[in-house]
Write a protein that holds these residues in place. Structure first.
Motif: not given
Length: 106
Positions: A5, A7, A9-11, A50
Protein backbone atom coordinates in the motif's frame (compact mmCIF):
# COMPACT_ATOMS: atom_id res chain seq x y z
CA UNK A 1 -1.20 -12.87 -2.19
CA UNK A 2 0.03 -9.88 -0.20
CA UNK A 3 -0.07 -6.21 -1.05
CA UNK A 4 2.03 -3.06 -0.98
CA UNK A 5 0.00 0.00 0.00
CA UNK A 6 1.61 3.21 -1.16
CA UNK A 7 0.22 6.69 -1.70
CA UNK A 8 -3.37 5.49 -1.41
CA UNK A 9 -2.94 2.66 -3.91
CA UNK A 10 -2.73 -1.10 -3.51
CA UNK A 11 -0.30 -3.24 -5.49
CA UNK A 12 -0.48 -7.05 -5.29
CA UNK A 13 2.64 -9.16 -4.78
CA UNK A 14 3.16 -12.68 -3.52
CA UNK A 15 4.36 -12.81 0.09
CA UNK A 16 7.86 -14.01 -0.85
CA UNK A 17 8.45 -11.12 -3.24
CA UNK A 18 6.94 -8.70 -0.74
CA UNK A 19 9.27 -9.87 2.05
CA UNK A 20 12.29 -9.15 -0.15
CA UNK A 21 10.87 -5.79 -1.20
CA UNK A 22 10.27 -4.84 2.42
CA UNK A 23 13.92 -5.47 3.31
CA UNK A 24 15.23 -3.44 0.37
CA UNK A 25 12.74 -0.57 0.70
CA UNK A 26 13.26 -0.24 4.46
CA UNK A 27 17.04 -0.25 4.04
CA UNK A 28 16.94 2.43 1.35
CA UNK A 29 14.50 4.63 3.28
CA UNK A 30 16.50 4.32 6.53
CA UNK A 31 19.46 5.64 4.54
CA UNK A 32 17.25 8.47 3.24
CA UNK A 33 17.74 7.23 -0.33
CA UNK A 34 14.64 7.77 -2.48
CA UNK A 35 14.30 5.67 -5.64
CA UNK A 36 11.98 4.37 -8.35
CA UNK A 37 10.44 0.92 -7.96
CA UNK A 38 9.43 -0.67 -11.25
CA UNK A 39 7.80 -4.03 -12.00
CA UNK A 40 5.98 -5.73 -14.85
CA UNK A 41 2.30 -6.55 -14.64
CA UNK A 42 1.52 -10.15 -15.66
CA UNK A 43 -0.57 -10.75 -18.75
CA UNK A 44 -3.43 -12.22 -16.66
CA UNK A 45 -3.73 -8.84 -14.93
CA UNK A 46 -3.65 -6.79 -18.12
CA UNK A 47 0.13 -6.60 -18.74
CA UNK A 48 2.11 -3.37 -18.73
CA UNK A 49 4.43 -1.93 -16.12
CA UNK A 50 4.22 0.09 -12.90
CA UNK A 51 6.86 2.55 -11.80
CA UNK A 52 6.47 4.47 -8.52
CA UNK A 53 8.75 6.91 -6.69
CA UNK A 54 9.52 5.62 -3.20
CA UNK A 55 10.19 8.39 -0.71
CA UNK A 56 10.21 8.84 3.08
CA UNK A 57 7.38 11.39 2.92
CA UNK A 58 4.78 8.88 1.70
CA UNK A 59 3.25 6.29 4.07
CA UNK A 60 3.99 2.72 3.02
CA UNK A 61 2.47 -0.51 4.32
CA UNK A 62 3.19 -4.14 3.54
CA UNK A 63 0.38 -6.68 3.95
CA UNK A 64 1.26 -10.38 4.02
CA UNK A 65 -1.53 -12.89 3.53
CA UNK A 66 0.41 -15.71 5.19
CA UNK A 67 1.37 -15.90 8.85
CA UNK A 68 4.90 -17.27 8.28
CA UNK A 69 7.86 -15.17 7.22
CA UNK A 70 9.35 -16.54 3.99
CA UNK A 71 13.03 -17.51 3.95
CA UNK A 72 15.23 -14.77 2.49
CA UNK A 73 17.35 -15.25 -0.61
CA UNK A 74 20.50 -13.20 0.08
CA UNK A 75 21.50 -13.18 -3.58
CA UNK A 76 18.16 -11.66 -4.54
CA UNK A 77 18.47 -9.01 -1.81
CA UNK A 78 21.95 -8.10 -3.05
CA UNK A 79 20.72 -7.93 -6.64
CA UNK A 80 17.72 -5.77 -5.69
CA UNK A 81 19.90 -3.42 -3.61
CA UNK A 82 22.29 -2.95 -6.54
CA UNK A 83 19.38 -2.26 -8.86
CA UNK A 84 17.86 0.26 -6.43
CA UNK A 85 21.13 2.21 -6.41
CA UNK A 86 21.10 2.75 -10.18
CA UNK A 87 19.60 5.81 -11.86
CA UNK A 88 16.82 3.62 -13.29
CA UNK A 89 15.88 2.50 -9.78
CA UNK A 90 14.85 -0.85 -8.41
CA UNK A 91 13.60 -3.00 -11.27
CA UNK A 92 11.92 -6.02 -9.76
CA UNK A 93 12.79 -9.16 -11.66
CA UNK A 94 12.51 -12.87 -11.07
CA UNK A 95 14.19 -14.41 -8.07
CA UNK A 96 17.58 -15.93 -8.90
CA UNK A 97 18.43 -19.45 -7.83
CA UNK A 98 20.19 -19.23 -4.50
CA UNK A 99 23.51 -20.94 -3.97
CA UNK A 100 23.53 -20.50 -0.18
CA UNK A 101 20.45 -20.85 2.01
CA UNK A 102 19.56 -18.20 4.62
CA UNK A 103 17.38 -18.62 7.68
CA UNK A 104 13.98 -16.96 7.78
CA UNK A 105 13.97 -13.35 8.94
CA UNK A 106 12.36 -12.50 12.19
Amino acid sequence: MGALYYDGEEFDFDDRTLAHLQLVVSTKLRRREDFFLTWSVPMERGSGRHSIWIDNGVPIRFYFSGSRTPSINREWIESLMLSASRASGLILGDEPTESRPAPAAG
